[in-house]
Motif scaffolding. Structure first.
Motif, PDB file in Angstrom:
ATOM      1  N   HIS A  18     -11.779   4.780 -11.194  1.00 55.57           N
ATOM      2  CA  HIS A  18     -11.157   5.424 -10.038  1.00 55.57           C
ATOM      3  C   HIS A  18     -12.196   6.246  -9.262  1.00 55.57           C
ATOM      4  N   ALA A  19     -13.064   6.958  -9.977  1.00 53.48           N
ATOM      5  CA  ALA A  19     -14.109   7.737  -9.317  1.00 53.48           C
ATOM      6  C   ALA A  19     -15.089   6.827  -8.578  1.00 53.48           C
ATOM      7  N   PRO A  25     -24.202   6.937  -3.101  1.00 55.35           N
ATOM      8  CA  PRO A  25     -23.213   7.069  -4.184  1.00 55.35           C
ATOM      9  C   PRO A  25     -23.051   5.744  -4.940  1.00 55.35           C
ATOM     10  N   ILE A  26     -22.750   5.846  -6.211  1.00 54.29           N
ATOM     11  CA  ILE A  26     -22.554   4.662  -7.046  1.00 54.29           C
ATOM     12  C   ILE A  26     -21.229   4.030  -6.626  1.00 54.29           C
ATOM     13  N   ARG A  27     -21.300   2.826  -6.083  1.00 51.78           N
ATOM     14  CA  ARG A  27     -20.108   2.152  -5.565  1.00 51.78           C
ATOM     15  C   ARG A  27     -20.071   0.699  -5.997  1.00 51.78           C
ATOM     16  N   ASP A  74     -21.886   9.621 -15.197  1.00 52.50           N
ATOM     17  CA  ASP A  74     -20.949   9.502 -16.320  1.00 52.50           C
ATOM     18  C   ASP A  74     -19.774   8.594 -15.969  1.00 52.50           C
ATOM     19  N   ASP A  75     -19.326   8.629 -14.722  1.00 53.33           N
ATOM     20  CA  ASP A  75     -18.264   7.718 -14.298  1.00 53.33           C
ATOM     21  C   ASP A  75     -18.727   6.275 -14.480  1.00 53.33           C
ATOM     22  N   ARG A  88     -10.313   7.742 -19.868  1.00 54.17           N
ATOM     23  CA  ARG A  88     -11.698   7.959 -19.419  1.00 54.17           C
ATOM     24  C   ARG A  88     -12.224   6.759 -18.649  1.00 54.17           C
ATOM     25  N   MET A  89     -11.961   5.551 -19.168  1.00 55.59           N
ATOM     26  CA  MET A  89     -12.486   4.348 -18.523  1.00 55.59           C
ATOM     27  C   MET A  89     -11.849   4.112 -17.150  1.00 55.59           C
ATOM     28  N   TYR A  90     -10.532   4.234 -17.084  1.00 57.30           N
ATOM     29  CA  TYR A  90      -9.868   4.052 -15.795  1.00 57.30           C
ATOM     30  C   TYR A  90     -10.201   5.212 -14.850  1.00 57.30           C
TER      31      TYR A  90
END
Length: 172
Positions: free
Chosen positions: A53-54, A113-115, A64-65, A47-49
């Motif tokens: 990646h997302a 986007p969250i980056r 959630d990412d 989940r964390m990786y």
């Protein structure tokens, strides 16, 4: 899992909504010597990786990412700061906290986007690698206690009970 749903319903009726991954009995009955079972470690790290990646490549990473990556950093912070089972002599952890706070705040302010930027990706990857190593090394009892402390600290932050070094990104 049902007990967590019952706890959530009871907490909601009482005006609280803190539902923890592990309870006190989980910690007391967890192995004091062996790590968390392999399937739980694999699930957590996947989940964390996956979240990282997302954040790196997805067209629209989800909150959630961002949260699962933040969870890993928060857990690592608990291991370093509160439990003192390891050290962060390089300041990498503070850099990771700052990187995630910046990415979350930028998303909230601009709607972009969250980056993470390139350096921040390397920082987060390094913290996740350290966390993965600890997850494979530390006892299940230590890790369940880490989860419990981290969840309480995050709940305190959301309730306005912060420490000087705490960072809160609202509503991501």
């Amino acid at each position: 899992m049902k007990s967590n749903h019952r706890k959530a319903a009871k907490a909601k009726r009482a005006g609280r909504v803190l539902v923890t991954t592990y309870g006190l009995l989980d910690t007391l009955f967890a192995s004091p010597d062996a790590p968390i079972p392999a399937e739980k470690r694999r699930h957590q790290l996947t989940r964390m990786y996956g979240g990282l990646h997302a954040l790196e490549t997805a067209a629209q990473p989800t909150p959630d990412d961002w949260r699962v990556v933040s969870d890993a950093v928060n857990l690592m912070e608990t291991l370093v700061t509160d439990m003192r089972v390891c050290e962060d002599t390089s300041g990498l952890l503070a850099d990771a906290v700052g990187a995630l706070a910046l990415a979350g705040a930028r998303h909230l302010e601009t709607g972009a986007p969250i980056r993470l930027n390139g350096q921040d990706i390397h920082t987060i990857r390094a913290v996740l690698a350290d966390y993965a190593e600890l997850l494979h090394t530390l006892s299940a009892r230590t890790m369940t206690e880490c989860h419990r402390r981290t969840e309480r600290r995050v709940a305190d932050i959301h309730a306005g009970r912060t420490r000087p070094h705490d960072v809160q990104v609202v509503s991501i």
